[in-house]
Design a protein around this motif. Structure first.
Motif, PDB file in Angstrom:
ATOM      1  N   LEU A 117       0.824  -1.212   0.000  1.00  0.00           N
ATOM      2  CA  LEU A 117       0.000   0.000   0.000  1.00  0.00           C
ATOM      3  C   LEU A 117       0.860   1.266   0.000  1.00  0.00           C
ATOM      4  O   LEU A 117       0.520   2.281  -0.639  1.00  0.00           O
ATOM      5  CB  LEU A 117      -0.928  -0.014   1.214  1.00  0.00           C
ATOM      6  CG  LEU A 117      -2.019  -1.107   1.189  1.00  0.00           C
ATOM      7  CD1 LEU A 117      -2.775  -1.137   2.511  1.00  0.00           C
ATOM      8  CD2 LEU A 117      -2.977  -0.865   0.022  1.00  0.00           C
ATOM      9  N   LEU A 118       1.994   1.232   0.725  1.00  0.00           N
ATOM     10  CA  LEU A 118       2.892   2.382   0.733  1.00  0.00           C
ATOM     11  C   LEU A 118       3.482   2.621  -0.658  1.00  0.00           C
ATOM     12  O   LEU A 118       3.610   3.773  -1.109  1.00  0.00           O
ATOM     13  CB  LEU A 118       4.026   2.145   1.747  1.00  0.00           C
ATOM     14  CG  LEU A 118       5.053   3.275   1.890  1.00  0.00           C
ATOM     15  CD1 LEU A 118       4.369   4.583   2.304  1.00  0.00           C
ATOM     16  CD2 LEU A 118       6.112   2.882   2.915  1.00  0.00           C
ATOM     17  N   THR A 119       3.798   1.531  -1.355  1.00  0.00           N
ATOM     18  CA  THR A 119       4.340   1.651  -2.717  1.00  0.00           C
ATOM     19  C   THR A 119       3.297   2.234  -3.664  1.00  0.00           C
ATOM     20  O   THR A 119       3.598   3.110  -4.503  1.00  0.00           O
ATOM     21  CB  THR A 119       4.809   0.269  -3.211  1.00  0.00           C
ATOM     22  OG1 THR A 119       5.774  -0.249  -2.305  1.00  0.00           O
ATOM     23  CG2 THR A 119       5.419   0.367  -4.601  1.00  0.00           C
TER      24      THR A 119
ATOM     25  N   ALA B 199       6.419  13.542  -3.535  1.00  0.00           N
ATOM     26  CA  ALA B 199       6.347  12.146  -3.073  1.00  0.00           C
ATOM     27  C   ALA B 199       7.650  11.688  -2.439  1.00  0.00           C
ATOM     28  O   ALA B 199       7.846  10.488  -2.213  1.00  0.00           O
ATOM     29  CB  ALA B 199       5.978  11.232  -4.247  1.00  0.00           C
TER      30      ALA B 199
ATOM     31  N   GLU C  59       7.340   9.471   0.871  1.00  0.00           N
ATOM     32  CA  GLU C  59       6.877   8.103   0.628  1.00  0.00           C
ATOM     33  C   GLU C  59       7.962   7.270  -0.055  1.00  0.00           C
ATOM     34  O   GLU C  59       8.159   6.089   0.261  1.00  0.00           O
ATOM     35  CB  GLU C  59       5.604   8.116  -0.229  1.00  0.00           C
ATOM     36  CG  GLU C  59       4.352   8.527   0.514  1.00  0.00           C
ATOM     37  CD  GLU C  59       4.316  10.022   0.848  1.00  0.00           C
ATOM     38  OE1 GLU C  59       5.099  10.787   0.247  1.00  0.00           O
ATOM     39  OE2 GLU C  59       3.526  10.413   1.727  1.00  0.00           O
TER      40      GLU C  59
ATOM     41  N   TYR D 264       1.113   6.763  -6.804  1.00  0.00           N
ATOM     42  CA  TYR D 264      -0.007   7.671  -7.065  1.00  0.00           C
ATOM     43  C   TYR D 264       0.429   9.137  -6.950  1.00  0.00           C
ATOM     44  O   TYR D 264       0.093   9.975  -7.800  1.00  0.00           O
ATOM     45  CB  TYR D 264      -1.132   7.362  -6.084  1.00  0.00           C
ATOM     46  CG  TYR D 264      -2.274   8.351  -6.142  1.00  0.00           C
ATOM     47  CD1 TYR D 264      -3.230   8.284  -7.164  1.00  0.00           C
ATOM     48  CD2 TYR D 264      -2.398   9.361  -5.174  1.00  0.00           C
ATOM     49  CE1 TYR D 264      -4.267   9.198  -7.205  1.00  0.00           C
ATOM     50  CE2 TYR D 264      -3.444  10.261  -5.211  1.00  0.00           C
ATOM     51  CZ  TYR D 264      -4.375  10.181  -6.230  1.00  0.00           C
ATOM     52  OH  TYR D 264      -5.399  11.082  -6.286  1.00  0.00           O
ATOM     53  N   LEU D 265       1.210   9.463  -5.910  1.00  0.00           N
ATOM     54  CA  LEU D 265       1.667  10.838  -5.723  1.00  0.00           C
ATOM     55  C   LEU D 265       2.624  11.261  -6.828  1.00  0.00           C
ATOM     56  O   LEU D 265       2.594  12.419  -7.295  1.00  0.00           O
ATOM     57  CB  LEU D 265       2.341  10.981  -4.362  1.00  0.00           C
ATOM     58  CG  LEU D 265       1.408  10.849  -3.137  1.00  0.00           C
ATOM     59  CD1 LEU D 265       2.219  10.893  -1.856  1.00  0.00           C
ATOM     60  CD2 LEU D 265       0.367  11.976  -3.145  1.00  0.00           C
TER      61      LEU D 265
ATOM     62  N   LYS E 214       0.834   4.137  -2.845  1.00  0.00           N
ATOM     63  CA  LYS E 214       0.625   5.552  -2.516  1.00  0.00           C
ATOM     64  C   LYS E 214       1.715   6.423  -3.134  1.00  0.00           C
ATOM     65  O   LYS E 214       1.439   7.505  -3.692  1.00  0.00           O
ATOM     66  CB  LYS E 214       0.614   5.734  -1.003  1.00  0.00           C
ATOM     67  CG  LYS E 214       0.426   7.185  -0.579  1.00  0.00           C
ATOM     68  CD  LYS E 214       0.466   7.350   0.936  1.00  0.00           C
ATOM     69  CE  LYS E 214       0.308   8.822   1.315  1.00  0.00           C
ATOM     70  NZ  LYS E 214       0.410   9.024   2.778  1.00  0.00           N
ATOM     71  N   ALA E 215       2.979   5.967  -3.042  1.00  0.00           N
ATOM     72  CA  ALA E 215       4.089   6.732  -3.630  1.00  0.00           C
ATOM     73  C   ALA E 215       3.916   6.867  -5.134  1.00  0.00           C
ATOM     74  O   ALA E 215       4.130   7.950  -5.715  1.00  0.00           O
ATOM     75  CB  ALA E 215       5.418   6.058  -3.297  1.00  0.00           C
TER      76      ALA E 215
END
Length: 714
Positions: free
Chosen positions: A615-617, A632, A635, A622-623, A619-620
């Motif tokens: 999920l962290l990957t 980003a 992240e 996406y940003l 999110k990064a």
């Protein structure tokens, strides 16, 4: 009680005589037992030796009167359409046989043989008299009062009641007074008690209890490994228990708060366990089943035989076993009325006899008074013996205690039975003579002669125990550079390993095993061919204090899998070349590794941590797509720290699960660990990325603080 056989054929077909009624369950058991072997009579026989002036006609009259009162002495059986019925027939001739043996060379022996011949002679239960009595003269004013009854008509307690009532009538007549009225119930009333029981809730509760108790007993338990039909004449050996042993028996009953019966049953159960190697034994207990006052004062056949199932472990003490026997017997007596014939039917038992040796403790009052004459009741036979019976009873005038073994002569020779009697007598003494609780496994089962014959070797005292690692250490000290192992070469010179080198090599592997929590009570599987490595591995396992399980790599796959599963070895030692041919499943302490709670916890944490990184990957990414790489940066830096660390953590756990194999080339785990560790340095160390993240986080809060301060100055 009478001598003559009724005239005519007492068996009827198609017509039930007036007054006939069905047999009770206990009587049916005796009926069927007799039908199975007509040549072996199911009789009870007893006698009383009388010394003094005896009024023979009066005693004969007293016997006949007592027989009529109880009814059993005038009982006959009829069979109608294959079904047996019973009938009290007062028209049967009543007489007592008189036999004069005083002129025989040995009158006493002649009398004993006469009685033995009488109670072992075959009889037809529908044609012959079920009871008979006789007076045998063996000298001036010296007689044997003999009585024999078929078990279908009267049981042991009923026979004693009949003798006691006869003595009461005789004594009253001699003293010139009237005897008290008979308290015996009619046999129809005794049968009615049985009918009521079989339709009661008590019967159903008893059936449920015995169904559970006998479900695991199996074949009859015995001191011999074969069976044989009962014989009319059994083989008996025994005699008086020494007074000193009787004293110890009384002390044991006080010490254990028990009884003679409990002590004898417990001692014989322990003896049976020690002689057969069983930790669960079964013995058979005769019971009166006369649980009401009406039954206790009446005639008829009511008695029963119930099994006792006892656990006898070598580490149990005699005190523990007596307590267990007390509980088992108490429970059995609570359910003693459930007929043995029903118990066999419920369990679908096809073998003859009982569940184990009979233990018959008969400590009733055996003194019989006929006016001024005092005699002693002596049991001659309690019926045919299928295997073995242990009989304990009072001796002369109740002043002594006897122990007899009665056996099937086709199973026990005279010498064998005598040896068992001597051995059990010694064992009983060891069981009873104790200053405190004694383990059953510590009680002597051999005598001194047997021990000498079985252990003939003698010599100096043995050496102090030495462990396997101590042996190697001694060799290293005495000859460190000597050849410990020599492995023949193939076309080349042999390879040798010195004691020092073997010690060092095995030490390294032993330390690895110890790090993996291998130690005492742990098994290590060695799947290695004959080689230097296999010997070194054995020494390593020994140094770790564990046990090694040799596994031939050439065995079929299924056999190896079974061996590993059966021994429960949590770890194994093999080579990379052989690893592919061995079972892949991991079993530790008797269950797969995946069933271990710690392993399941690690699996769950790995799943959670992988999801967090994923999920962290996302999110990064996406940003980066929406606001650009600069926004980003936090992240991205977090991924560079978290992803390698979590991956390392998961791989490290996998290595731990695989044990020593996890750091070998047999698995990719060690290489994965090395590569992942490199990732923590490839794009800068963790500390740099963490510092970048921390600064950006602090900058956010510093900006907010400054804005708040400026707003306050306005």
């Amino acid at each position: 009680m009478v001598e003559a056989v009724p005239s005519g054929d007492v068996t009827t077909e198609g017509r039930l005589p007036d007054g006939a009624f069905p047999l009770s369950a206990a009587q049916q058991g005796m009926w069927f037992a007799q039908q199975l072997d007509p040549d072996v009579p199911v009789n009870i026989a007893q006698c009383v030796e009388l010394v003094g002036a005896l009024d023979v006609p009066l005693l004969s009259e007293s016997m006949i009167t007592a027989g009529r009162e109880l009814g059993s002495a005038f009982l006959r059986l009829v069979e109608v359409d294959g079904v047996p019925y019973q009938l009290v027939d007062p028209t049967l001739e009543a007489s007592v046989r008189f036999v004069d043996l005083q002129h025989e060379p040995d009158p006493r022996a002649a009398a004993k043989e006469w009685m033995r011949q009488e109670y072992t002679a075959p009889l037809n239960v529908c044609r012959d008299r079920l009871t008979t009595s006789a007076l045998l003269r063996i000298g001036p004013d010296r007689h044997y009062w003999y009585s024999r009854v078929h078990h279908v008509a009267l049981d042991g307690m009923g026979s004693v009641t009949l003798v006691d009532r006869t003595a009461e009538l005789y004594t009253a007549a001699v003293e010139g007074r009237a005897a008290g009225p008979s308290k015996a119930a009619e046999l129809t009333d005794v049968a009615r008690v049985d009918d009521d029981y079989r339709t009661s809730a008590r019967y159903r509760a008893d059936r449920e209890y015995w169904s559970e108790r006998v479900s695991t007993i199996g074949e009859p338990h015995s001191l011999v490994d074969r069976s044989a039909p009962a014989r009319a004449r059994s083989r008996t050996t025994g005699g008086q228990i020494p007074d000193a042993l009787v004293d110890h028996l009384e002390a044991a009953t006080d010490r254990h708060d028990s009884s003679t019966a409990f002590e004898v049953i417990a001692a014989f159960a322990a003896y049976l366990s020690r002689m057969t190697g069983r930790e669960e034994v079964a013995v058979s207990l005769p019971v009166t089943a006369r649980t009401t006052a009406l039954l206790r004062r009446s005639g008829g056949m009511v008695s029963n035989v119930v099994p006792l199932r006892l656990h006898v472990r070598p580490d149990m003490t005699n005190t523990d076993l007596v307590a267990a026997v007390r509980l088992e017997v108490t429970a059995a007596l609570r359910h003693q009325r459930y007929p043995h014939i029903d118990l066999r039917r419920d369990a679908a038992i096809d073998h003859q006899g009982f569940y184990g040796p009979l233990i018959n403790v008969m400590l009733f009052h055996n003194e019989i008074t006929l006016g001024s004459i005092v005699g002693r009741l002596e049991l001659l036979s309690t019926g045919p013996i299928t295997d073995l019976a242990v009989n304990v009873y009072h001796g002369v005038a109740g002043t002594s205690l006897n122990l007899d073994l009665e056996a099937n002569p086709d199973l026990y020779s005279e010498d064998t039975l005598a040896a068992h009697h001597a051995r059990f007598s010694r064992f009983l003494g060891a069981f009873l003579i104790s200053d405190g609780p004694r383990r059953i496994g510590d009680l002597d089962i051999l005598d001194e002669d047997e021990r000498r014959s079985l252990l003939p070797a003698t010599g100096r005292a043995g050496f102090a125990p030495v462990t396997v690692p101590d042996l190697l250490a001694g060799a290293v000290r005495s000859n460190p550079d000597g050849d410990a192992l020599v492995a023949p070469g193939h076309g080349t010179s042999a390879a040798a390993l010195s004691y020092r080198a073997l010690d060092e090599t095995s030490n390294r592997l032993a330390r690895l095993l110890i790090d993996l929590q291998v130690g005492p009570e742990v098994a290590v599987a060695l799947a290695l061919p004959r080689s230097v490595e296999s010997v070194s591995s054995v020494w390593a396992v020994a140094k770790a204090g564990a046990a090694f399980v040799p596994v031939d790599p050439g065995y079929p796959f299924e056999r190896i899998a079974f061996m590993l599963e059966d021994c429960g070895a949590p770890i194994g030692i093999t080579t990379a070349a052989l690893r592919e041919g061995l079972p892949a499943s991991r079993v530790t302490f008797g269950k797969p590794v995946s069933e271990n709670a710690n392993i399941q916890d690690w699996i769950a944490e790995a799943r959670i941590e992988i999801e967090m990184i994923r999920l962290l990957t996302l999110k990064a990414a996406y940003l980066m797509d929406t606001v650009g790489n600069k926004e980003a940066r936090t992240e991205i830096a977090a991924i560079k720290v978290a992803a390698p660390n979590i991956a390392l953590k998961i791989v490290d756990r996998a290595i731990q699960v695989h044990g020593g194999a996890g750091v070998t080339d047999d698995f990719p785990l060690a290489m994965m660990y090395a590569h992942l560790r490199t990732l923590r340095l490839a794009d800068g160390p963790d500390e740099v990325h963490k510092m970048s993240i921390a600064r950006r986080e602090l900058r956010k809060y510093r900006t907010k603080t400054e804005n708040n301060q400026h707003g306050g100055n306005k």
